[in-house]
Scaffold this active site. Structure first.
Site, PDB file in Angstrom:
ATOM      1  N   LYS A   1       0.864  -1.185   0.000  1.00  0.00           N
ATOM      2  CA  LYS A   1       0.000   0.000   0.000  1.00  0.00           C
ATOM      3  C   LYS A   1       0.902   1.236   0.000  1.00  0.00           C
ATOM      4  CE  LYS A   1      -4.432   1.014   0.183  1.00  0.00           C
ATOM      5  NZ  LYS A   1      -5.606   0.278  -0.286  1.00  0.00           N
TER       6      LYS A   1
ATOM      7  N   ASP B   1      -6.996   4.407  -4.423  1.00  0.00           N
ATOM      8  CA  ASP B   1      -7.651   4.272  -3.116  1.00  0.00           C
ATOM      9  C   ASP B   1      -8.245   5.660  -2.847  1.00  0.00           C
ATOM     10  OD1 ASP B   1      -7.803   2.342  -0.593  1.00  0.00           O
ATOM     11  OD2 ASP B   1      -7.296   4.296   0.231  1.00  0.00           O
TER      12      ASP B   1
HETATM   13  P1  NDP Z   1     -12.829   8.058  -2.520  1.00  0.00           P
HETATM   14  O1  NDP Z   1     -11.734   9.022  -2.332  1.00  0.00           O
HETATM   15  O2  NDP Z   1     -13.401   7.870  -3.857  1.00  0.00           O
HETATM   16  O3  NDP Z   1     -14.044   8.391  -1.521  1.00  0.00           O
HETATM   17  C1  NDP Z   1     -13.843   8.432  -0.152  1.00  0.00           C
HETATM   18  C2  NDP Z   1     -15.129   8.860   0.527  1.00  0.00           C
HETATM   19  O4  NDP Z   1     -14.970   8.706   1.939  1.00  0.00           O
HETATM   20  C3  NDP Z   1     -15.473  10.313   0.294  1.00  0.00           C
HETATM   21  O5  NDP Z   1     -16.864  10.492   0.344  1.00  0.00           O
HETATM   22  C4  NDP Z   1     -14.798  10.998   1.492  1.00  0.00           C
HETATM   23  O6  NDP Z   1     -15.385  12.235   1.852  1.00  0.00           O
HETATM   24  C5  NDP Z   1     -14.982   9.988   2.585  1.00  0.00           C
HETATM   25  N1  NDP Z   1     -13.842  10.055   3.523  1.00  0.00           N
HETATM   26  C6  NDP Z   1     -12.544   9.791   3.240  1.00  0.00           C
HETATM   27  N2  NDP Z   1     -11.767   9.976   4.328  1.00  0.00           N
HETATM   28  C7  NDP Z   1     -12.592  10.371   5.298  1.00  0.00           C
HETATM   29  C8  NDP Z   1     -12.394  10.696   6.653  1.00  0.00           C
HETATM   30  N3  NDP Z   1     -11.183  10.662   7.221  1.00  0.00           N
HETATM   31  N4  NDP Z   1     -13.483  11.052   7.360  1.00  0.00           N
HETATM   32  C9  NDP Z   1     -14.696  11.089   6.777  1.00  0.00           C
HETATM   33  N5  NDP Z   1     -14.954  10.778   5.498  1.00  0.00           N
HETATM   34  C10 NDP Z   1     -13.921  10.414   4.777  1.00  0.00           C
HETATM   35  O7  NDP Z   1     -12.263   6.667  -1.933  1.00  0.00           O
HETATM   36  P2  NDP Z   1     -12.779   5.195  -2.204  1.00  0.00           P
HETATM   37  O8  NDP Z   1     -14.238   5.206  -2.367  1.00  0.00           O
HETATM   38  O9  NDP Z   1     -11.932   4.614  -3.257  1.00  0.00           O
HETATM   39  O10 NDP Z   1     -12.383   4.455  -0.841  1.00  0.00           O
HETATM   40  C11 NDP Z   1     -13.282   4.385   0.275  1.00  0.00           C
HETATM   41  C12 NDP Z   1     -12.829   3.267   1.206  1.00  0.00           C
HETATM   42  O11 NDP Z   1     -12.831   2.016   0.493  1.00  0.00           O
HETATM   43  C13 NDP Z   1     -11.418   3.400   1.778  1.00  0.00           C
HETATM   44  O12 NDP Z   1     -11.392   2.861   3.083  1.00  0.00           O
HETATM   45  C14 NDP Z   1     -10.580   2.517   0.866  1.00  0.00           C
HETATM   46  O13 NDP Z   1      -9.397   2.068   1.481  1.00  0.00           O
HETATM   47  C15 NDP Z   1     -11.560   1.389   0.630  1.00  0.00           C
HETATM   48  N6  NDP Z   1     -11.296   0.576  -0.544  1.00  0.00           N
HETATM   49  C16 NDP Z   1     -11.235   1.149  -1.780  1.00  0.00           C
HETATM   50  C17 NDP Z   1     -11.010   0.370  -2.892  1.00  0.00           C
HETATM   51  C18 NDP Z   1     -11.054   0.929  -4.269  1.00  0.00           C
HETATM   52  O14 NDP Z   1     -11.029   0.136  -5.213  1.00  0.00           O
HETATM   53  N7  NDP Z   1     -11.137   2.235  -4.460  1.00  0.00           N
HETATM   54  C19 NDP Z   1     -10.724  -1.087  -2.755  1.00  0.00           C
HETATM   55  C20 NDP Z   1     -10.925  -1.608  -1.418  1.00  0.00           C
HETATM   56  C21 NDP Z   1     -11.166  -0.784  -0.368  1.00  0.00           C
HETATM   57  P3  NDP Z   1     -14.670  13.596   1.419  1.00  0.00           P
HETATM   58  O15 NDP Z   1     -14.833  13.681  -0.059  1.00  0.00           O
HETATM   59  O16 NDP Z   1     -15.389  14.644   2.182  1.00  0.00           O
HETATM   60  O17 NDP Z   1     -13.233  13.438   1.846  1.00  0.00           O
END
Ligand code: NDP
Length: 458
Positions: free
Chosen positions: A139, A179
């Site tokens: 990662k 991510d």
């Molecule tokens: P994105 O950046 O596309 O979206 C993240 C979302 O989560 C946004 O709505 C964001 O809000 C919110 N968010 C992020 N950090 C915080 C925080 N510290 N507190 C509150 N809200 C938060 O990311 P992904 O959708 O790709 O990833 C989401 C989760 O899924 C993560 O945990 C990631 O590790 C996991 N994941 C992702 C994969 C992928 O293929 N993308 C694969 C497997 C797991 P805001 O815009 O306001 O920051």
């Protein structure tokens, strides 16, 4: 939704053989709370192996598995549109290569630090093992905040990041992906710079690429779709389905959006999503096209969704987990469901929690879900669809092939069913029927551990 740091660690005692090892992990990783938490959760589950697999102790597998093979930290200098020089910190943790090249995403978020990248790399190792594909765990990321940056600033940052990272990665070495904060736009800039520096059109060096230049169908949708496919398998064990369920999904990024899409396709009513400013409740059901328009195309906040949707209201008080629902899919970030959130969900009658995000539930919350005997799946099982489809992208790149959406989606669904069944069967074998956490951790761990035994002390 706000992330809190009052996570309850170690509410349950570890097996006597494992506790000393956990003390060592704490000692050599001081202050790395998320990493310690991820290790603790796996150690809780693997207790049945302590007596039954003496070769693991003989070869110090647990000790080695908790130590990343390589940790790279680097400076990322870049220039803003108005000529200011900014410095961020870049990370790549190459955690475990027993099963294949290191594989795992890059996260760009101001909260990123070594503890978070290590916890994600550690979890990734077992998740990748569960997919059955030949991929190790890694990662990376940076404390860079993409919010409010221009496209040109994002491009310059990505180019600078790759100018250091390129020497550590490769299709047979380490294969990054996206991510939080890293989507198709960032992958494009990163791949472009890799190609420019190396003079190699090496598609297999990164996944999540655009569909016209080596990307795979369904990769964008895979994590959200996969989480819902997994949850559907869980519901089926109780003769149930998504049809007519009230669903709450945290986040509104890549994973959340495609979890909404698939849950709706399965007949559910998704009534809430969130971002870091608050959560939106839309009792008429989330308008997916509007959500995609606001978040994917316009890159705006959820407040823009509410302005255009009379049935929706934005809340900045309380928590999205206060909303009564049948199914909860956390899809934002780590430790977003603490003990008191879990308690509220259970009180409100939640039947299923499947994690789209990584480690969203703290140990106290997990214990509450398990005591309540609801269906609960840990992210390393339920969100593995993203990395599995990345591995399918690598497969297509290696054979210079390109599969259709339907073919790839069927493949993804089969993989999620396979992971589900592996969790169920493994939990049963070790006397913990229905425990997806035990099943996922044991199955993921055994495969990595066996490969490490076979490959000797390295
Ligand atoms: P994105 O950046 O596309 O979206 C993240 C979302 O989560 C946004 O709505 C964001 O809000 C919110 N968010 C992020 N950090 C915080 C925080 N510290 N507190 C509150 N809200 C938060 O990311 P992904 O959708 O790709 O990833 C989401 C989760 O899924 C993560 O945990 C990631 O590790 C996991 N994941 C992702 C994969 C992928 O293929 N993308 C694969 C497997 C797991 P805001 O815009 O306001 O920051």
């Amino acid at each position: 939704m706000r992330q809190t740091n009052n996570v309850r660690l170690m509410t349950q005692a570890l097996h006597a053989d494992l506790q000393p090892m956990f003390e060592i992990v704490k000692q050599v990783n001081p202050g790395h709370q998320e990493f310690q938490q991820a290790v603790y959760e796996v150690m809780l589950s693997i207790a049945p192996l302590a007596g039954s697999r003496p070769e693991y102790a003989q070869w110090s597998i647990l000790k080695r598995i908790c130590e990343p093979e390589r940790q790279i930290i680097f400076r990322v200098p870049w220039v803003t549109d108005d000529g200011k020089v900014e410095i961020n910190r870049g990370y790549r943790v190459e955690f475990n290569s027993a099963l294949g090249p290191y594989k795992g995403g890059l996260r760009f978020h101001p909260s990123v630090n070594l503890s978070i990248i290590k916890f994600l790399g550690f979890e990734q190792t077992f998740k990748n093992s569960l997919t059955g594909m030949p991929i190790g765990g890694g990662k990376g990321g940076s404390n860079f905040d993409p919010k409010g940056k221009s496209d040109a600033e994002i491009m310059r940052f990505c180019q600078s990041f790759m100018t250091e990272l390129y020497r550590h990665i490769g299709e047979y070495t380490d294969v990054p992906a996206g991510d939080i904060g890293v989507g198709g736009r960032e992958i494009g800039y990163l791949f472009g710079q890799y190609k420019r520096i190396t003079n190699r059109w090496e598609a297999g060096v990164i996944t999540g690429k655009g569909l016209t230049w080596g990307g795979a169908q369904v990769r964008t949708e895979a994590t959200g779709y996969g989480t819902v496919y997994f949850a559907q398998e869980m519901l089926a064990t109780r003769g149930d389905s998504f049809d007519g369920k009230r669903v709450v999904i945290s986040g509104s990024g890549n994973v959340a959006i495609y979890a909404v899409e698939k849950a709706q396709q399965f007949g559910a009513k998704v009534i809430a999503v969130s971002d870091s400013n608050g959560y939106v409740v839309d009792e008429a059901g989330i308008d997916l096209e509007l959500l995609k328009d606001v978040k994917e195309r316009r890159r705006e906040r959820l407040s823009a969704y509410v302005e255009e949707r009379p049935s929706a209201r934005l809340s900045v008080h309380g928590s999205i987990w206060d909303i009564p629902c049948d199914v909860a899919l956390p899809c934002a970030t780590q430790n977003e469901i603490l003990g008191h959130h879990a308690k509220k969900l259970v009180e409100n009658g939640v039947q299923l929690v499947a994690e789209g995000s990584n480690m969203p539930t703290d140990p106290e919350g997990i214990a509450i879900f398990q005591d309540a005997k609801i269906l609960y799946a840990p992210g390393k099982a339920s969100n593995a669809g993203g990395v599995a489809t990345s591995a399918l992208e690598m497969q297509q790149n290696a054979s210079r092939d390109s599969w259709s959406f339907e073919y790839t989606d069927n493949h993804l669904r089969g993989i999620m069913r396979g992971i589900h069944d592996t969790c169920i069967e493994t939990a049963e074998t070790y006397g913990q029927p229905g425990d997806y956490v035990a099943g996922a951790n044991l199955a993921g761990y055994i495969k990595v551990a066996d490969a490490m035994v076979a490959q000797g002390v390295i």
